[in-house]
Design a protein around this motif. Structure first.
Motif, PDB file in Angstrom:
ATOM      1  N   ALA A  54       0.834  -1.204   0.000  1.00 39.09           N
ATOM      2  CA  ALA A  54       0.000   0.000   0.000  1.00 39.09           C
ATOM      3  C   ALA A  54       0.869   1.254   0.000  1.00 39.09           C
ATOM      4  O   ALA A  54       1.948   1.290   0.594  1.00 39.09           O
ATOM      5  CB  ALA A  54      -0.919  -0.005   1.213  1.00 39.09           C
ATOM      6  N   TRP A  55       0.355   2.311  -0.631  1.00 40.09           N
ATOM      7  CA  TRP A  55       1.092   3.572  -0.697  1.00 40.09           C
ATOM      8  C   TRP A  55       0.807   4.464   0.523  1.00 40.09           C
ATOM      9  O   TRP A  55       1.565   5.387   0.831  1.00 40.09           O
ATOM     10  CB  TRP A  55       0.716   4.352  -1.966  1.00 40.09           C
ATOM     11  N   GLU A  56      -0.284   4.178   1.238  1.00 36.14           N
ATOM     12  CA  GLU A  56      -0.683   5.048   2.348  1.00 36.14           C
ATOM     13  C   GLU A  56       0.359   5.158   3.461  1.00 36.14           C
ATOM     14  O   GLU A  56       0.590   6.264   3.983  1.00 36.14           O
ATOM     15  CB  GLU A  56      -2.027   4.567   2.932  1.00 36.14           C
ATOM     16  N   PRO A  57       1.033   4.055   3.874  1.00 37.15           N
ATOM     17  CA  PRO A  57       2.075   4.211   4.902  1.00 37.15           C
ATOM     18  C   PRO A  57       3.210   5.135   4.475  1.00 37.15           C
ATOM     19  O   PRO A  57       3.752   5.874   5.304  1.00 37.15           O
ATOM     20  CB  PRO A  57       2.576   2.775   5.097  1.00 37.15           C
ATOM     21  N   LEU A  58       3.546   5.114   3.185  1.00 38.55           N
ATOM     22  CA  LEU A  58       4.591   6.011   2.683  1.00 38.55           C
ATOM     23  C   LEU A  58       4.150   7.464   2.792  1.00 38.55           C
ATOM     24  O   LEU A  58       4.909   8.333   3.249  1.00 38.55           O
ATOM     25  CB  LEU A  58       4.913   5.658   1.234  1.00 38.55           C
ATOM     26  N   ALA A  59       2.912   7.736   2.402  1.00 39.33           N
ATOM     27  CA  ALA A  59       2.387   9.093   2.508  1.00 39.33           C
ATOM     28  C   ALA A  59       2.278   9.516   3.972  1.00 39.33           C
ATOM     29  O   ALA A  59       2.585  10.664   4.333  1.00 39.33           O
ATOM     30  CB  ALA A  59       1.021   9.177   1.831  1.00 39.33           C
ATOM     31  N   LEU A  60       1.854   8.586   4.822  1.00 38.02           N
ATOM     32  CA  LEU A  60       1.728   8.882   6.251  1.00 38.02           C
ATOM     33  C   LEU A  60       3.079   9.240   6.860  1.00 38.02           C
ATOM     34  O   LEU A  60       3.195  10.198   7.639  1.00 38.02           O
ATOM     35  CB  LEU A  60       1.139   7.667   6.966  1.00 38.02           C
ATOM     36  N   ALA A  61       4.113   8.485   6.500  1.00 39.84           N
ATOM     37  CA  ALA A  61       5.456   8.765   7.019  1.00 39.84           C
ATOM     38  C   ALA A  61       5.952  10.125   6.541  1.00 39.84           C
ATOM     39  O   ALA A  61       6.592  10.867   7.303  1.00 39.84           O
ATOM     40  CB  ALA A  61       6.418   7.664   6.589  1.00 39.84           C
ATOM     41  N   ALA A  62       5.670  10.485   5.277  1.00 34.14           N
ATOM     42  CA  ALA A  62       6.100  11.773   4.745  1.00 34.14           C
ATOM     43  C   ALA A  62       5.418  12.925   5.486  1.00 34.14           C
ATOM     44  O   ALA A  62       6.065  13.915   5.857  1.00 34.14           O
ATOM     45  CB  ALA A  62       5.797  11.847   3.249  1.00 34.14           C
ATOM     46  N   VAL A  63       4.113  12.790   5.721  1.00 27.72           N
ATOM     47  CA  VAL A  63       3.390  13.836   6.458  1.00 27.72           C
ATOM     48  C   VAL A  63       3.874  13.903   7.897  1.00 27.72           C
ATOM     49  O   VAL A  63       3.999  14.995   8.481  1.00 27.72           O
ATOM     50  CB  VAL A  63       1.872  13.571   6.400  1.00 27.72           C
ATOM     51  N   HIS A  64       4.156  12.747   8.489  1.00 25.84           N
ATOM     52  CA  HIS A  64       4.672  12.699   9.866  1.00 25.84           C
ATOM     53  C   HIS A  64       5.952  13.523   9.984  1.00 25.84           C
ATOM     54  O   HIS A  64       6.107  14.326  10.917  1.00 25.84           O
ATOM     55  CB  HIS A  64       4.934  11.248  10.266  1.00 25.84           C
ATOM     56  N   ILE A  65       6.870  13.326   9.052  1.00 29.45           N
ATOM     57  CA  ILE A  65       8.132  14.060   9.094  1.00 29.45           C
ATOM     58  C   ILE A  65       7.908  15.542   8.841  1.00 29.45           C
ATOM     59  O   ILE A  65       8.566  16.398   9.461  1.00 29.45           O
ATOM     60  CB  ILE A  65       9.121  13.478   8.063  1.00 29.45           C
ATOM     61  N   ALA A  66       6.974  15.881   7.969  1.00 30.41           N
ATOM     62  CA  ALA A  66       6.667  17.289   7.717  1.00 30.41           C
ATOM     63  C   ALA A  66       6.169  17.971   8.989  1.00 30.41           C
ATOM     64  O   ALA A  66       6.564  19.107   9.305  1.00 30.41           O
ATOM     65  CB  ALA A  66       5.628  17.403   6.603  1.00 30.41           C
ATOM     66  N   ILE A  67       5.313  17.282   9.731  1.00 35.28           N
ATOM     67  CA  ILE A  67       4.818  17.829  11.003  1.00 35.28           C
ATOM     68  C   ILE A  67       5.967  18.005  11.988  1.00 35.28           C
ATOM     69  O   ILE A  67       6.069  19.026  12.687  1.00 35.28           O
ATOM     70  CB  ILE A  67       3.735  16.904  11.587  1.00 35.28           C
ATOM     71  N   ASP A  68       6.859  17.022  12.057  1.00 33.71           N
ATOM     72  CA  ASP A  68       8.002  17.106  12.959  1.00 33.71           C
ATOM     73  C   ASP A  68       8.927  18.259  12.593  1.00 33.71           C
ATOM     74  O   ASP A  68       9.494  18.935  13.470  1.00 33.71           O
ATOM     75  CB  ASP A  68       8.779  15.791  12.944  1.00 33.71           C
ATOM     76  N   ILE A  69       9.122  18.500  11.291  1.00 33.89           N
ATOM     77  CA  ILE A  69       9.978  19.607  10.849  1.00 33.89           C
ATOM     78  C   ILE A  69       9.377  20.940  11.268  1.00 33.89           C
ATOM     79  O   ILE A  69      10.075  21.838  11.759  1.00 33.89           O
ATOM     80  CB  ILE A  69      10.185  19.552   9.322  1.00 33.89           C
ATOM     81  N   VAL A  70       8.064  21.083  11.069  1.00 32.83           N
ATOM     82  CA  VAL A  70       7.385  22.319  11.474  1.00 32.83           C
ATOM     83  C   VAL A  70       7.567  22.556  12.972  1.00 32.83           C
ATOM     84  O   VAL A  70       7.874  23.671  13.417  1.00 32.83           O
ATOM     85  CB  VAL A  70       5.891  22.259  11.121  1.00 32.83           C
ATOM     86  N   LYS A  71       7.395  21.498  13.763  1.00 34.99           N
ATOM     87  CA  LYS A  71       7.563  21.640  15.213  1.00 34.99           C
ATOM     88  C   LYS A  71       9.007  21.991  15.573  1.00 34.99           C
ATOM     89  O   LYS A  71       9.254  22.881  16.394  1.00 34.99           O
ATOM     90  CB  LYS A  71       7.164  20.345  15.910  1.00 34.99           C
ATOM     91  N   ALA A  72       9.960  21.301  14.957  1.00 33.40           N
ATOM     92  CA  ALA A  72      11.371  21.505  15.301  1.00 33.40           C
ATOM     93  C   ALA A  72      11.848  22.918  14.979  1.00 33.40           C
ATOM     94  O   ALA A  72      12.677  23.475  15.707  1.00 33.40           O
ATOM     95  CB  ALA A  72      12.237  20.485  14.571  1.00 33.40           C
ATOM     96  N   TYR A  73      11.329  23.505  13.925  1.00 34.07           N
ATOM     97  CA  TYR A  73      11.828  24.804  13.473  1.00 34.07           C
ATOM     98  C   TYR A  73      10.971  25.992  13.918  1.00 34.07           C
ATOM     99  O   TYR A  73      11.446  27.134  13.866  1.00 34.07           O
ATOM    100  CB  TYR A  73      11.936  24.820  11.941  1.00 34.07           C
ATOM    101  N   THR A  74       9.740  25.746  14.330  1.00 37.96           N
ATOM    102  CA  THR A  74       8.861  26.888  14.629  1.00 37.96           C
ATOM    103  C   THR A  74       8.294  26.902  16.042  1.00 37.96           C
ATOM    104  O   THR A  74       7.861  27.961  16.504  1.00 37.96           O
ATOM    105  CB  THR A  74       7.679  26.925  13.644  1.00 37.96           C
ATOM    106  N   LEU A  75       8.275  25.755  16.730  1.00 37.42           N
ATOM    107  CA  LEU A  75       7.626  25.711  18.033  1.00 37.42           C
ATOM    108  C   LEU A  75       8.635  25.481  19.151  1.00 37.42           C
ATOM    109  O   LEU A  75       9.578  24.706  18.992  1.00 37.42           O
ATOM    110  CB  LEU A  75       6.581  24.589  18.065  1.00 37.42           C
ATOM    111  N   PRO A  76       8.457  26.145  20.301  1.00 42.40           N
ATOM    112  CA  PRO A  76       9.351  25.921  21.436  1.00 42.40           C
ATOM    113  C   PRO A  76       9.076  24.569  22.074  1.00 42.40           C
ATOM    114  O   PRO A  76       8.024  23.956  21.848  1.00 42.40           O
ATOM    115  CB  PRO A  76       8.981  27.062  22.395  1.00 42.40           C
ATOM    116  N   ASN A  77      10.016  24.104  22.866  1.00 42.07           N
ATOM    117  CA  ASN A  77       9.872  22.815  23.538  1.00 42.07           C
ATOM    118  C   ASN A  77       9.013  22.997  24.789  1.00 42.07           C
ATOM    119  O   ASN A  77       9.503  23.030  25.916  1.00 42.07           O
ATOM    120  CB  ASN A  77      11.247  22.251  23.908  1.00 42.07           C
ATOM    121  N   ARG A  78       7.716  23.105  24.571  1.00 39.59           N
ATOM    122  CA  ARG A  78       6.747  23.316  25.639  1.00 39.59           C
ATOM    123  C   ARG A  78       5.630  22.288  25.538  1.00 39.59           C
ATOM    124  O   ARG A  78       5.462  21.628  24.518  1.00 39.59           O
ATOM    125  CB  ARG A  78       6.161  24.732  25.562  1.00 39.59           C
ATOM    126  N   LEU A  79       4.841  22.189  26.591  1.00 36.82           N
ATOM    127  CA  LEU A  79       3.756  21.217  26.617  1.00 36.82           C
ATOM    128  C   LEU A  79       2.754  21.478  25.495  1.00 36.82           C
ATOM    129  O   LEU A  79       2.289  20.537  24.838  1.00 36.82           O
ATOM    130  CB  LEU A  79       3.050  21.255  27.972  1.00 36.82           C
TER     131      LEU A  79
END
Length: 234
Positions: A54-79
């Motif tokens: 299935a292609w969905e896990p590949l797309a899910l992993a790509a979106v997962h990393i995109a979310i992590d990048i946004v958090k790592a570069y734009t959000l502080p390490n807070r709750l």
């Protein structure tokens, strides 16, 4: 659809809280770390679904990393950042399950009717214990932990894991009254610390209430998911 969501939820819990080390979290902006995490998210999703076609896990992993990048570069390490990050991941899982509800049914584990329920319970346990540790640590991070008397190395962390695990299991076996005994036992054991130092007492109370509250919310959420997986009664 619910079976697919339960499988992906377990995959997410394993990828984010069991297989992602503190070193990976500290180097989240590194391309190497991001690629490694991408591979882990992809493989865990494929393993939970029981399929690699299935292609969905590949797309899910790509979106997962995109979310992590946004958090790592734009959000502080807070709750709030942690909760927003996890909320975005859960919405992604729900979207995949909604758009491709037959993912799990087309996989290798589809013939095992009790497996989705077990996956939901296992995912809930990881969220209650491991993810709960991050929640509590981020909540009390503004205050100096040195107000507490020195104890065993990582003793407090292990106590937190155990108490959240016990609360989660008490809820799953429909014995929530036992949580009261757990609160009483911890109050007795922490009485000397909390009675002699107001700051230490408030630190312990905040951490304890957050730990218990998180485990209860996850426990009842998991129960709701498991009930949705049960076949309808005639």
């Amino acid at each position: 659809m619910i079976e697919t969501f339960a499988a992906l939820l377990l995959a997410h819990a394993v990828a984010d809280f069991l297989l992602q080390t503190s070193g990976m979290v500290a180097t989240k902006r590194s391309a190497r770390t991001l690629f490694l995490h991408f591979a882990i998210v992809l493989v865990t999703a494929q393993a939970a679904l029981g399929r690699v076609d299935a292609w969905e896990p590949l797309a899910l992993a790509a979106v997962h990393i995109a979310i992590d990048i946004v958090k790592a570069y734009t959000l502080p390490n807070r709750l709030a950042s942690f909760l927003a990050d996890q909320g975005a991941h859960l919405l992604t899982l729900a979207a995949v399950a909604l758009l491709s509800p037959g993912l799990f049914a087309g996989g290798a584990w589809a013939a095992i009717p009790w497996l989705p329920g077990l996956m939901a319970a296992a995912a809930g346990l990881v969220f209650a214990t491991a993810a709960g540790g991050h929640v509590v640590a981020l909540l009390v991070s503004p205050w100096d932990r040195s107000v507490l008397p020195e104890g065993l190395p990582n003793g407090g962390r292990l106590i937190g894991l155990l108490e959240r695990g016990i609360i989660f299991l008490l809820i799953l076996v429909e014995q929530p009254a036992g949580i009261g005994f757990l609160i009483a036992a911890k109050s007795v054991l922490r009485f000397e610390t909390t009675s002699k130092d107001t700051r230490a007492g408030e630190y312990v109370i905040i951490g304890t209430l957050a730990s218990f509250g998180w485990a209860m919310v996850v426990g009842y959420g998991t129960m709701t998911l498991i009930e949705a997986l049960l076949p309808p009664t005639p």
